[in-house]
Enzyme design. Structure first.
Site, short mmCIF file in Angstrom:
data_model
loop_
_atom_site.label_atom_id
_atom_site.label_comp_id
_atom_site.label_asym_id
_atom_site.label_seq_id
_atom_site.Cartn_x
_atom_site.Cartn_y
_atom_site.Cartn_z
N HIS A 56 16.60 0.80 67.48
CA HIS A 56 17.07 0.41 66.15
C HIS A 56 18.58 0.62 66.10
O HIS A 56 19.05 1.74 66.09
CB HIS A 56 16.37 1.25 65.08
N ASP A 58 21.84 0.15 64.10
CA ASP A 58 22.47 -0.13 62.81
C ASP A 58 23.80 -0.85 62.99
O ASP A 58 24.65 -0.41 63.77
CB ASP A 58 22.71 1.18 62.05
N ASP A 180 13.66 -0.28 58.89
CA ASP A 180 14.40 0.82 58.27
C ASP A 180 14.78 0.65 56.80
O ASP A 180 14.97 1.64 56.11
CB ASP A 180 15.66 1.12 59.11
N HIS A 430 21.64 -2.84 56.15
CA HIS A 430 21.05 -1.87 55.21
C HIS A 430 21.82 -0.56 55.09
O HIS A 430 21.38 0.31 54.34
CB HIS A 430 19.57 -1.64 55.54
ZN LIG Z 1 18.92 1.55 60.06
#
Ligand SMILES: [Zn+2]
Ligand SMILES: *[C@@H]1O[C@H](CO)[C@@H](O)[C@H](O)[C@H]1NC(C)=O
Ligand SMILES: *[C@@H]1O[C@H](CO)[C@@H](O)[C@H](O)[C@H]1NC(C)=O
Length: 989
Positions: A56, A58, A180, A430
């Site tokens: 994951h 970001d 997420d 996000h």
């Molecule tokens: Zn995230």
């Protein structure tokens, strides 16, 4: 099928020859094809455990997107995406059974461009064989609470386009993957369905909701994400992952984890294969008890994992081998490398029916006092900047099309829309527009947007030069909201170009900072226009600080043609009358021809609002309050309020002041009452002559913290409307959802936070209504809000907090800047509209569009050349009121991307909730439309090739796929809430 009971006999393993040699895992099916065909086979009589290796990543959070890419600033967080991709590709090549999914195209794109062509070939082969699979595939994994659908569609389109152009059909993700984001919006599900995804997986939902779904095995469901689109258009199969997006406890083999590796040489110490297998089988059994089929999924990865992918894969290979070896001992568990789409395919093959869901997954709480409803408002200035940037980008895209190639390379140099597109795409992440990033990362997002706008300004100037025939320098004034514009402040004569990005004509009030007392304003036909000079308010002087020196503002109404511009000229009137004078008492009322508002003379607060056309009046008081943010020192919980979480210490907010000092200005052009509540809160209640909405312009900050109390500032409207606990908020700026205080549509809520647990995201509007009256509030950015008491609607405007809320960002949300060292001052507007409920959408739909896509004002000093074309429309005629021009953007040399949207829900309006037909050939004035092809919503698949899995809801028959015929190739019909995406082949006229 029900979960199988596993024979958890004590596992004893016999190894031939001690240490294993590669290759391991199930027999490799050597496939030359990607997608569903490349999935490993499963065993119908066993529990199949789909292991999904993933990372994951970001697109900015604790570090900036580029710091994450390179692995810079590992002192903040150890994370480097380039190494992850290097390492994963290397490890995939070592064993054809292995699988990996990649999600964020912002990172993949950065990496791809740096690879040699032989590496690119290698990666293409991995993709073609389904060993490396893209899921989601947008530029980022967007936030769902604070994003506007327009920007989400754009960022998805950008990422998916890159994947299609780079990898072809094998690069097209089949599954949406939002593991997420902090709660899930119905409009996101609707968009994903229309983008052609077969299913959707996520990790976070309310803990009470999850507990119930586990009990009833409803963690996999069918989400019907629109009340207007004909099913299954907005139906999306949705799966909730078992452990957020993390591996099961004890099975994290990343270099960032401490779990024991599989030690499988019996000659060495601490041989643990029996223990590992036993623990794994126990977890698999537990998991299968709360899911419906004999397939379960495990997410083997987490934040920025797989930088040293060998650790993960070496142990996963062994895990698969040793668990499956137990099949010989009668254990009915089959473990395999898999991907979300392979897992989804197995669910689809079961032919089961699935629970149907119609509402959304907001708000999200992960514990009784931990409601993630603060980020709906966190970083209000960034949220506004992101929203204006969307407007600017849409205009940049439009003018690139309308102006032709000269826009990109013209008299003002080389401009582009790409920089802004990328900046906006990154800002949808996000931890970007959500406000949950570190301060230095928030600054980076803002800087990217500013840089994007610089590139667009060159393009816009070139385009307008081409369209108007004038190459006079064009000045941009981005700080008009605080009355700063050096040109208008100092010029005796200037012209204003007003570009309207909407496909219908608009009238719009403008306010320009000036130092004269009277001006002559004339329109493009030379006709003089009413104007008024009013003094700049003390609050505006305060917030602009030393950035401008205008003493007055020139106010007039502009009228701009659809998708085009008009020009106003302004010249100082020597010896003109003085500016409007300020009255130092509260007027009893201000009004225009549509609305009247009254004030309480004792308090200076609003007391009523009337619609003079419909003869409606409601009681309306409005005031500002703050919640005392919890510092985490409570009996019930130690959770403080922070960037993510809203947790007031008490349900009763403090009033900032019971009374407002007021002054007023009443002129034919504008009437306003300026309210002063405290040194850090003021407001202007404003009615322009031609406006059907009441404007409340709020200015909040610096929020004081010298009392050591974190503050969450709200504006609250208390009305005589009988709301009976209901209120309404939009989802990502589109469809409206009904909300009810202390209630969730799909489970019996145990409310533990009476304020925070009743907050919902407001992207563009919220309303309260009863049988007679509807009060709609249109916002200028995403905010959080709720209706706690009957007739009341509150909106959180600003937050300043002293503690971190322990969700990883590790900074208190305490914004300051160079200009505002004592705390950020934020200004914004709410627009209020009072209507009959049956026709309210006819008012709030266009109003909200005007706030989202506001006209762009550009300025030229002195006289324009007499040959300048003062007015232009890119459309042959305005589009019908129900139709919104969502996208007009250059696609390649000969084609443009067009999205037309029906902007009404099916039940909303007698007049507008009807199908409308638009002729694509007769749209534009500067372009000949030579051909048209229809695409899915994200423009990465031809509409006629779009085939999705069909799913049957529990409660009803599977909907029949309805097809609608257009009247002809060129005439396309839009039904309520439909967005249609077209690639138009065009030639410049
Ligand atoms: Zn995230
Ligand atoms: C599902 O339905 C299809 C078509 O009706 C059928 O071919 C298939 O065998 C069914 N699958 C299962 C697992 O029942
Ligand atoms: C996908 O990309 C290919 C080129 O790789 C292109 O020919 C095709 O038109 C694209 N599909 C869509 C829907 O844009």
């Amino acid at each position: 099928m029900a979960a199988m009971s596993l024979q958890l006999t004590v596992v004893s393993l016999f190894l031939l020859g001690g240490v294993l040699t590669f290759p391991l895992g199930q027999e490799a099916e050597h496939t030359s094809t990607c997608g569903y065909e490349s999935c490993h086979p499963t065993k119908p009589d066993m529990l199949n455990v789909h292991l999904v290796p993933h990372t994951h990543d970001d697109v900015g959070w604790l570090k900036t997107v580029d710091q994450y890419f390179y692995g810079d600033r590992n002192d903040i967080q150890h994370a480097g995406v380039q190494y992850i991709l290097d390492s994963v590709v290397d490890q995939l090549l070592k064993n054809p059974d292995r699988r990996f999914i990649y999600v964020e195209t912002a990172f993949f794109y950065r990496w791809w461009r740096q690879q040699s062509s032989s590496m690119q070939q290698t990666v293409k082969q991995l993709v073609n064989e389904g060993r490396l699979e893209f899921v989601n595939g947008g530029w980022c994994m967007s936030d769902e609470a604070t994003t506007h659908y327009s920007a989400v569609i754009d960022q998805m389109t950008m990422g998916l386009r890159f994947l299609n152009e780079t990898f072809g059909p094998c690069g097209r993700p089949r599954v949406a993957w939002h593991i997420d984001p902090f709660g899930h919006a119905r409009e996101h599900a609707s968009m994903f369905a229309q983008m052609g995804y077969d299913g959707f997986f996520f990790g976070r939902l309310d803990y009470q909701d999850r507990a119930r779904r586990m009990m009833y095995r409803e963690q996999e469901l069918l989400w019907r994400a629109s009340d207007s689109l004909t099913p299954p258009m907005a139906d999306l199969f949705t799966g909730i992952l078992p452990n957020g997006y993390n591996p099961p406890e004890g099975f994290c083999w990343d270099q960032s984890c401490d779990d024991a590796p599989i030690r499988d040489d019996p000659d060495l110490e601490d041989y643990n294969v029996d223990d590992v297998v036993k623990r794994f089988l126990a977890i698999a059994e537990g998991q299968s008890a709360v899911y419906k089929t004999n397939h379960i999924i495990m997410t083997m990865g987490s934040d920025f994992q797989y930088e040293n992918a060998n650790l993960w894969y070496k142990n996963l290979d062994k895990l698969i081998h040793y668990v499956n070896a137990q099949q010989a001992n009668g254990i009915k568990v089959n473990v395999l490398y898999s991907t979300p789409s392979c897992y989804l395919q197995e669910l689809h093959r079961t032919n089961l029916t699935w629970a149907l869901k119609n509402d959304d997954f907001f708000p999200y709480a992960d514990d009784a006092h931990d409601f993630w409803t603060g980020y709906f408002t966190s970083r209000p200035a960034l949220k506004r900047y992101e929203r204006i940037s969307n407007s600017n980008l849409q205009m940049c895209n439009q003018l690139e099309v309308l102006g032709g190639p000269v826009s990109r390379r013209g008299p003002f140099g080389v401009g582009d829309s790409k920089t802004m597109k990328e900046a906006m795409a990154v800002a949808q992440h996000h931890d970007a527009v959500s406000g949950t990033e570190k301060q230095h990362v928030a600054n980076d997002y803002a800087r990217r947007l500013a840089n994007g706008w610089q590139h667009c300004q060159v393009l816009v100037s070139n385009s307008l030069a081409g369209l108007s025939g004038s190459t006079a320098e064009r000045i941009y004034c981005d700080n008009l909201n605080i009355s700063v514009c050096p040109l208008t402040e100092s010029s005796k004569k200037f012209s204003v170009n007003v570009y309207n990005p909407l496909a219908r004509p608009v009238t719009w009030p403008v306010r320009l900072p000036v130092n004269g007392t009277a001006y002559v304003v004339s329109d493009a036909n030379g006709k003089s226009v009413d104007s008024q000079v009013v003094p700049v308010s003390p609050a505006t002087r305060e917030v602009r600080r030393s950035r401008g020196f205008a003493v007055n503002e020139l106010v007039f109404q502009v009228q701009a043609p659809p998708l085009g511009y008009t020009t106003y000229s302004v010249s100082l009137l020597q010896n003109g009358p003085p500016p409007a004078s300020t009255q130092h008492h509260t007027p009893t009322a201000i009004k225009n021809k549509f609305l009247q508002v009254t004030f309480d003379p004792d308090t200076g607060l609003l007391s009523s609002l009337s619609n003079l056309e419909t003869k409606q009046t409601i009681k309306l008081t409005q005031n500002f309050y703050w919640y005392n943010a919890s510092d985490g020192n409570n009996v019930e919980s130690i959770q403080p309020s922070g960037a993510y979480i809203f947790r007031p210490n008490s349900s009763t907010p403090f009033v900032i002041s019971k009374t407002a000092k007021t002054e007023s200005i009443q002129t034919p052009a504008v009437q306003e009452v300026r309210q002063w509540f405290s040194p850090w809160v003021s407001q202007v209640v404003r009615l322009y002559a031609d406006s059907r909405a009441l404007e409340l312009e709020w200015t909040v900050g610096p929020v004081p913290i010298d009392d050591d109390l974190g503050k969450e500032v709200i504006t609250r409207l208390d009305t005589s409307i009988q709301t009976a606990q209901y209120f309404y908020t939009d989802s990502n700026g589109r469809e409206v959802l009904q909300r009810k205080t202390d209630f969730r549509p799909t489970w019996n809520l145990k409310q533990s936070e009476p304020i925070a647990g009743n907050y919902y995201p407001i992207n563009s509007r919220a309303f309260i209504k009863d049988d007679d009256d509807q009060l709609t509030v249109v916002t200028d950015r995403s905010q959080g809000g709720g209706s706690i008491n009957n007739g009341s609607l509150e909106i959180m405007l600003h937050r300043r907090l002293l503690y971190d809320d322990v969700r990883g960002v590790a900074e208190p949300l305490n914004e300051t800047s160079g200009i505002f060292p004592k705390g950020l001052v934020v200004r914004g507007r709410l627009l209020l509209s009072l209507d009959r409920p049956a026709s309210a959408a006819d008012a709030h739909r266009p109003l909200a569009q005007e706030v989202v896509l506001q006209p762009l004002l550009t300025f030229t000093g002195g006289d324009l050349h007499p040959n300048t074309r003062l007015e232009f429309s890119g459309l042959q005629a305005a589009l019908p009121p129900a139709v919104h021009l969502l996208t007009l953007s250059q696609w390649d040399k000969d084609s443009v991307l067009l999205r037309l949207e029906h902007q009404f829900q099916s039940w909303e309006s007698k007049v507008n909730s009807q199908p409308v037909t638009v002729n694509l050939q007769k749209l534009f004035t500067t372009l000949d439309v030579l051909g048209v092809s229809e695409l899915n919503l994200s423009a990465n698949q031809w509409k006629d090739e779009m085939k999705r899995f069909s799913w049957t809801p529990e409660s009803e028959e599977q909907p029949l796929l309805k097809t609608f015929e257009d009247p002809s190739t060129w005439e396309v019909t839009l039904r309520p809430m439909e967005i249609r995406t077209f690639l138009l082949k065009v030639g410049l006229r």
